[in-house]
Design an enzyme around this catalytic site. Structure first.
Site, PDB file in Angstrom:
ATOM      1  N   ARG A 220       0.852  -1.177   0.000  1.00  0.00           N
ATOM      2  CA  ARG A 220       0.000   0.000   0.000  1.00  0.00           C
ATOM      3  C   ARG A 220       0.891   1.230   0.000  1.00  0.00           C
ATOM      4  O   ARG A 220       1.986   1.236   0.566  1.00  0.00           O
ATOM      5  CB  ARG A 220      -0.921   0.027   1.242  1.00  0.00           C
TER       6      ARG A 220
ATOM      7  N   GLU B 169      -3.802   7.625  -4.521  1.00  0.00           N
ATOM      8  CA  GLU B 169      -4.104   7.132  -5.871  1.00  0.00           C
ATOM      9  C   GLU B 169      -5.430   7.709  -6.381  1.00  0.00           C
ATOM     10  O   GLU B 169      -6.375   7.875  -5.603  1.00  0.00           O
ATOM     11  CB  GLU B 169      -4.183   5.608  -5.850  1.00  0.00           C
TER      12      GLU B 169
ATOM     13  N   HIS C  80      -1.147   0.522  -9.968  1.00  0.00           N
ATOM     14  CA  HIS C  80      -1.792  -0.422  -9.032  1.00  0.00           C
ATOM     15  C   HIS C  80      -2.417  -1.594  -9.793  1.00  0.00           C
ATOM     16  O   HIS C  80      -3.633  -1.812  -9.755  1.00  0.00           O
ATOM     17  CB  HIS C  80      -2.844   0.297  -8.189  1.00  0.00           C
TER      18      HIS C  80
END
Length: 322
Positions: free
Chosen positions: A232, A261, A279
């Site tokens: 993360r 993000e 991601h």
């Protein structure tokens, strides 16, 4: 409401999951713009949530859903959900472990190799016609490196298994040593960073791991250091990482996750010693299909009275509770 069927709130971007759920449930999709209205008008009717983990589900959110029984999270990480608040209400939380382990492990090794061997930079070198003027410069190798894994859970073990084929030394940091893991365990992350030159982060997000990789860890990693993050964005102090990359305190980074993000800092975009990906660790049709199916199966199992299939460890449900 359709024929008195169970109401499920979908927080969006899961079209295939919603399609499968609609066979058994009354599904209401709510994007960020219309979520307040949906909660105001229909909040008391929803008994389940299906979520991609991009919307914060906290105590205030849960307070608008008095009939809620279960939250099915699409993904293994569930740090966007206040599980403590859910537990106090007796709300079960599920995620999608195991079905993505191999995909993410494959991806982590690919990102490591791309970062070490500077593959995106070499690709740009060819595309921009610079090969016509000379060869791409020599770069680092994985051959003389020691890899430290930050985390040795399900995915961490799969990454270690793949890296063992490269015949590189492997060590790991976690809160407690893993009984079934032969690699050296470091209880102190900074000490491990000092002894390795490559760090791969694969730990859950949340307050317990926030900025686990800070300026002191990056300094210990040193100027040969390579940092890979498939965990993360919150796990690393992003400004400290940018400073370390700019100043040469670490050599390079490969990042699939970011603090905010999809907003990636301009400072990272301008650096040539970092590989940036959107991601996509589990982003294949095959694996996302398995993840979506598990979200659906958790909800079906729960409302059939069989309990959840993959409850997160903190959830209040235990085998035999239902």
């Amino acid at each position: 409401m359709q024929g008195g069927r169970i109401r499920v709130l979908s927080l969006g971007e899961m079209a295939e999951v919603e399609r499968q759920l609609e066979a058994d449930f009354d599904v209401q999709r709510a994007g960020a713009a219309d979520l307040p209205r949906v909660l105001e008008e229909d909040g008391p009717a929803f008994r389940a949530i299906a979520t991609r983990g991009r919307d914060r589900i906290d105590a205030a959110f849960l307070g608008r859903l008095p009939a809620l029984e279960i939250i099915a999270n699409f993904g293994v990480g569930y740090d966007s959900i206040d599980v403590s608040a859910a537990s106090r209400r007796g709300i079960v939380v599920t995620n999608t472990p195991d079905v993505l382990n191999d995909e993410v492990a494959d991806f982590a090794v690919a990102l490591l190799l791309a970062t070490v061997r500077r593959l995106p930079q070499a690709d740009r070198f060819v595309r921009e016609g610079r090969w016509l003027s000379g060869n791409f410069p020599l770069g680092p190798t994985l051959r003389d490196r020691t890899v430290g894994l930050i985390g040795m859970g399900r995915i961490g073990k799969r990454i270690a298994r793949r890296l063992s084929a490269f015949e590189v030394p492997i060590v790991y940091h976690s809160r407690t040593p893993q009984a079934d893991v032969a690699y050296r365990h470091y209880p102190d992350l900074r000490a491990m960073a000092n002894d390795v030159d490559t760090l791969v982060a694969i730990v859950p997000g949340g307050s317990a791991t926030r900025h686990l990789v800070d300026a002191s860890v990056l300094a210990a990693l040193g100027p040969r250091g390579i940092f890979i993050n498939v965990a993360r964005g919150s796990v690393v102090d992003q400004p400290a990482l940018i400073d370390a990359l700019r100043s040469g305190k670490v050599f390079a980074a490969g990042l699939d996750v970011f603090a905010d993000e999809p907003r990636v800092p301009q400072a990272l975009l301008e650096l040539d010693n970092v590989v940036l990906l959107p991601h996509i660790g589990s982003a294949t049709h095959h694996t996302r299909g398995l993840m979506g199916r598990l979200v659906v199966d958790n909800l079906r199992s729960w409302f059939a009275g069989r309990g959840p299939l993959t409850p997160v460890p903190e959830t209040p449900w235990r085998q035999g509770d239902r």
